[in-house]
Motif scaffolding. Sequence first.
Motif, short mmCIF file in Angstrom:
data_model
loop_
_atom_site.label_atom_id
_atom_site.label_comp_id
_atom_site.label_asym_id
_atom_site.label_seq_id
_atom_site.Cartn_x
_atom_site.Cartn_y
_atom_site.Cartn_z
N LEU A 1 1.01 2.85 3.06
CA LEU A 1 0.59 3.32 1.75
C LEU A 1 -0.71 2.67 1.28
O LEU A 1 -1.49 3.31 0.61
CB LEU A 1 1.69 3.06 0.72
CG LEU A 1 2.94 3.95 0.84
CD1 LEU A 1 4.01 3.51 -0.14
CD2 LEU A 1 2.61 5.41 0.66
N LYS A 4 -3.59 4.57 2.67
CA LYS A 4 -3.79 5.81 1.93
C LYS A 4 -4.53 5.53 0.61
O LYS A 4 -5.48 6.22 0.26
CB LYS A 4 -2.44 6.48 1.66
CG LYS A 4 -2.51 7.72 0.81
CD LYS A 4 -3.15 8.85 1.54
CE LYS A 4 -3.05 10.14 0.74
NZ LYS A 4 -3.79 11.22 1.33
N ALA A 5 -4.10 4.49 -0.10
CA ALA A 5 -4.76 4.12 -1.35
C ALA A 5 -6.21 3.74 -1.10
O ALA A 5 -7.10 4.10 -1.88
CB ALA A 5 -4.01 2.99 -2.04
N LEU A 8 -8.25 6.90 -0.52
CA LEU A 8 -8.47 7.60 -1.79
C LEU A 8 -9.53 6.89 -2.63
O LEU A 8 -10.42 7.55 -3.19
CB LEU A 8 -7.16 7.70 -2.57
CG LEU A 8 -6.10 8.64 -1.97
CD1 LEU A 8 -4.74 8.40 -2.61
CD2 LEU A 8 -6.54 10.09 -2.13
N GLU A 16 -5.69 8.95 -8.09
CA GLU A 16 -4.71 9.15 -7.02
C GLU A 16 -4.40 7.82 -6.32
O GLU A 16 -3.24 7.54 -5.99
CB GLU A 16 -5.21 10.17 -6.01
CG GLU A 16 -5.28 11.58 -6.57
CD GLU A 16 -5.96 12.52 -5.60
OE1 GLU A 16 -5.31 12.91 -4.60
OE2 GLU A 16 -7.14 12.85 -5.83
N ALA A 17 -5.44 7.02 -6.10
CA ALA A 17 -5.23 5.71 -5.48
C ALA A 17 -4.31 4.86 -6.34
O ALA A 17 -3.42 4.17 -5.83
CB ALA A 17 -6.57 5.00 -5.26
N TRP A 18 -4.49 4.93 -7.65
CA TRP A 18 -3.66 4.16 -8.56
C TRP A 18 -2.20 4.58 -8.46
O TRP A 18 -1.31 3.74 -8.44
CB TRP A 18 -4.17 4.30 -10.00
CG TRP A 18 -3.31 3.59 -10.99
CD1 TRP A 18 -2.54 4.16 -11.97
CD2 TRP A 18 -3.09 2.18 -11.10
NE1 TRP A 18 -1.88 3.19 -12.68
CE2 TRP A 18 -2.19 1.96 -12.15
CE3 TRP A 18 -3.57 1.07 -10.40
CZ2 TRP A 18 -1.77 0.70 -12.53
CZ3 TRP A 18 -3.14 -0.19 -10.77
CH2 TRP A 18 -2.26 -0.37 -11.83
N THR A 19 -1.94 5.88 -8.37
CA THR A 19 -0.54 6.33 -8.28
C THR A 19 0.12 5.84 -6.99
O THR A 19 1.33 5.65 -6.95
CB THR A 19 -0.41 7.86 -8.38
OG1 THR A 19 -1.08 8.47 -7.29
CG2 THR A 19 -0.97 8.38 -9.69
N VAL A 20 -0.67 5.61 -5.96
CA VAL A 20 -0.13 5.11 -4.69
C VAL A 20 0.07 3.60 -4.75
O VAL A 20 1.12 3.08 -4.35
CB VAL A 20 -1.05 5.49 -3.51
CG1 VAL A 20 -0.59 4.82 -2.22
CG2 VAL A 20 -1.10 7.01 -3.34
N VAL A 21 -0.91 2.87 -5.26
CA VAL A 21 -0.88 1.41 -5.18
C VAL A 21 -0.10 0.75 -6.32
O VAL A 21 0.48 -0.32 -6.13
CB VAL A 21 -2.31 0.84 -5.06
CG1 VAL A 21 -3.05 0.85 -6.37
CG2 VAL A 21 -2.30 -0.54 -4.47
N TYR A 38 -5.77 -2.99 -5.63
CA TYR A 38 -4.99 -2.73 -6.84
C TYR A 38 -5.87 -2.92 -8.08
O TYR A 38 -5.89 -2.06 -8.98
CB TYR A 38 -3.80 -3.68 -6.87
CG TYR A 38 -2.93 -3.58 -8.09
CD1 TYR A 38 -1.79 -2.79 -8.10
CD2 TYR A 38 -3.24 -4.31 -9.24
CE1 TYR A 38 -0.98 -2.72 -9.22
CE2 TYR A 38 -2.44 -4.24 -10.36
CZ TYR A 38 -1.32 -3.44 -10.36
OH TYR A 38 -0.52 -3.37 -11.47
#
Length: 93
Positions: A1, A4-5, A8, A16-21, A38
């Motif tokens: 994950l 992926k972040a 992004l 989108e990166a924030w929703t992942v990290v 983060y």
Amino acid sequence: LLMKAQQLAAAGRFAEAWTVVAPLRPAINNNSQALRLYALAAHQTGQRDQTIDALGRIVALEGAPADIIGALADALDSAGRSEEAAQQWTRLV
């Protein structure tokens, strides 16, 4: 994950990166490189408290790197915490 972040964020897709990290915060608490991602995503999405918290943790983990202290001072100042920001700037002198 985290990969992926990172992808992004590199593409400028910080929300989108924030929703992942963001949900990974407890798991990455001792990983300063992950905390840097983060903090970047938090900053870019206006998450001031999370940005400040992560930067403070990075300072503790890495022994007060100047670039992070500067970023922490800026974040504190932006949050209206000017006295705390000044304390951080003083650490750089």
